[in-house]
Design an enzyme around this catalytic site. Structure first.
Site, PDB file in Angstrom:
ATOM      1  N   THR A  12       0.816  -1.218   0.000  1.00 58.59           N
ATOM      2  CA  THR A  12       0.000   0.000   0.000  1.00 58.59           C
ATOM      3  C   THR A  12       0.852   1.272   0.000  1.00 58.59           C
ATOM      4  OG1 THR A  12      -0.105  -0.097   2.413  1.00 58.59           O
ATOM      5  CG2 THR A  12      -1.922  -1.099   1.197  1.00 58.59           C
ATOM      6  N   VAL A  15       5.987   3.152  -3.007  1.00 62.86           N
ATOM      7  CA  VAL A  15       6.730   2.277  -3.920  1.00 62.86           C
ATOM      8  C   VAL A  15       5.877   1.068  -4.304  1.00 62.86           C
ATOM      9  CG1 VAL A  15       8.754   0.768  -4.149  1.00 62.86           C
ATOM     10  CG2 VAL A  15       8.984   3.018  -3.063  1.00 62.86           C
ATOM     11  N   SER A  41      -4.190  -2.541   7.113  1.00 64.36           N
ATOM     12  CA  SER A  41      -4.634  -2.794   5.729  1.00 64.36           C
ATOM     13  C   SER A  41      -5.147  -4.209   5.504  1.00 64.36           C
ATOM     14  CB  SER A  41      -3.480  -2.518   4.752  1.00 64.36           C
ATOM     15  OG  SER A  41      -3.067  -1.187   4.841  1.00 64.36           O
ATOM     16  N   ARG A 100      22.103  -3.678   2.417  1.00 61.86           N
ATOM     17  CA  ARG A 100      22.899  -3.271   1.249  1.00 61.86           C
ATOM     18  C   ARG A 100      24.402  -3.416   1.445  1.00 61.86           C
ATOM     19  NH1 ARG A 100      19.654   2.194   0.533  1.00 61.86           N
ATOM     20  NH2 ARG A 100      17.735   1.431  -0.427  1.00 61.86           N
ATOM     21  N   CYS A 129      17.701   5.231  -3.927  1.00 56.76           N
ATOM     22  CA  CYS A 129      17.145   5.893  -5.119  1.00 56.76           C
ATOM     23  C   CYS A 129      18.008   7.048  -5.628  1.00 56.76           C
ATOM     24  CB  CYS A 129      15.734   6.392  -4.828  1.00 56.76           C
ATOM     25  SG  CYS A 129      15.605   7.254  -3.260  1.00 56.76           S
ATOM     26  N   GLY A 160      10.392  10.205  -1.946  1.00 57.19           N
ATOM     27  CA  GLY A 160      11.510   9.409  -1.458  1.00 57.19           C
ATOM     28  C   GLY A 160      11.353   9.109   0.029  1.00 57.19           C
ATOM     29  N   HIS A 242      14.034  12.321  -8.544  1.00 54.07           N
ATOM     30  CA  HIS A 242      15.216  12.924  -7.942  1.00 54.07           C
ATOM     31  C   HIS A 242      16.100  13.466  -9.059  1.00 54.07           C
ATOM     32  CE1 HIS A 242      13.823  11.236  -4.323  1.00 54.07           C
ATOM     33  NE2 HIS A 242      14.690  10.256  -4.125  1.00 54.07           N
ATOM     34  N   ASN A 315      12.193   8.419  -8.894  1.00 53.64           N
ATOM     35  CA  ASN A 315      12.679   7.721  -7.697  1.00 53.64           C
ATOM     36  C   ASN A 315      11.815   6.533  -7.306  1.00 53.64           C
ATOM     37  OD1 ASN A 315      10.967  10.176  -6.990  1.00 53.64           O
ATOM     38  ND2 ASN A 315      10.903   9.093  -5.034  1.00 53.64           N
TER      39      ASN A 315
END
Length: 338
Positions: A12, A15, A41, A100, A129, A160, A242, A315
């Site tokens: 939701t 992104v 949700s 990451r 992003c 973002g 962006h 983005n």
């Protein structure tokens, strides 16, 4: 192409919504789609590929029933759900910053370093992003001419931060135009008619976590552990896309013409560069588009072997949802999804 069953955690969010529309556009070979979001949700329905799908809880049982789990939520949700999904035999494509920089987790932009996927241990991270568009423009250039130093400033849209930030920008703009005092919840200062040199949290060294991500992720994706990168990340009052001003110092001389030619032949990059005719990348132009737009390509006159350029990128698409979907497509092509 093999089909695979998928789950999306964060269906939701800003992104998540874009993710589902790109899934349809690209005819991603999903044999089934499960949607998960936060408790408030549960039970709501979202229409995907013409069928109503009910939002449910991301239970271990659900995770055990899908091949690929996409996570487009907060880092803390990723840290909780990703290992759980891997335990249940799923592959995780994670949009957050949680994994990451983990040495066991590939950090991948499919046009740039797809071979890093081969060495995965269940989790694949999608970059920040701001990192993604920068490496898309850098990689083709540094293949034959290594970069020594990068200075960048970002101009980042409010989505973002998330959907609530988009609503705050619109609400504040209306309030200010109506002569009222803007109300603030998401950001520490008004974002309407203002810019904030403050994206994420400040660190001891004076940089923000977002600014350090751009250095650390760029190094990892480009396999350039010593690359010097300094960035200033700025939140600007626009909804989507962006932009970045990027100055690169190369090892050897390089002309703006060479840069244009190399980037014109790079997949996922679109050169938009005729300033005399007012043609240059703008956020409104890249919104809803998959490519990274690059322009204002010129010699950086402050140093030897320098190039200055300007880029914009949606983005929510290449910066987030699209890159995650491309990662899964690449893994299917490589036979990495069991």
């Amino acid at each position: 192409v093999n089909e695979c069953s998928i789950a999306l955690i964060g269906a939701t969010g800003a992104v998540g919504k874009v993710f589902l529309s790109i899934l349809e556009e690209r005819n991603f070979p999903a044999s089934s789609i499960r949607l998960c979001a936060s408790e408030r949700s549960y039970g709501k329905k979202i229409k995907v590929r013409g069928e109503e799908i009910t939002i449910e809880e991301a239970t271990p049982k659900l995770l055990s029933e899908v091949d690929v789990v996409f996570i487009a939520a907060t880092g803390s949700i990723s840290r909780q759900m990703a290992p759980l999904a891997v335990e249940q035999g799923a592959i995780v494509v994670d949009k957050s910053s949680a994994f990451r920089m983990d040495p066991n987790v590939p950090l991948v932009v499919p046009e740039i370093n797809p071979e890093d996927l081969d060495d995965h241990h269940g989790i694949i991270a999608s970059p920040n992003c701001t990192t993604t568009p920068m490496v898309m423009a850098l990689k083709p250039l540094i293949e034959s001419n290594p970069a020594k130093r990068i200075i960048a400033a970002s101009y980042q849209s409010v989505t973002g931060t998330g959907a609530a930030a988009g609503e705050e920008l619109l609400a504040q703009s209306r309030q200010i135009l109506d002569g009222q005092t803007p109300s603030m919840e998401v950001y520490p200062h008004q974002i309407a008619f203002n810019v904030l040199p403050h994206v994420e949290d400040f660190l001891e060294n004076g940089y923000t976590t977002e600014e350090m991500k751009m250095q650390n992720e760029t190094r990892k994706i480009l396999h350039a552990p010593d690359l010097k990168v300094s960035t200033t990340c700025v939140r600007v009052p626009i909804m989507i896309s962006h932009a970045e001003a990027v100055n690169v110092e190369f090892t050897n001389p390089i002309s703006p013409g060479e840069v244009r030619e190399i980037l014109s032949n790079s997949p996922g990059v679109r050169v938009v560069d005729d300033p005399q005719s007012n043609v240059y990348p703008m956020p409104v132009q890249s919104e809803g588009e998959d490519d990274v737009f690059v322009g204002r390509i010129r010699t950086d006159i402050s140093l030897d072997n320098g190039i200055a350029m300007w880029l914009t990128c949606d983005n929510l698409r290449k910066g987030a949802a699209l890159n995650a979907i491309q990662i899964a497509e690449e893994m299917l092509n490589r036979g990495l999804v069991k």
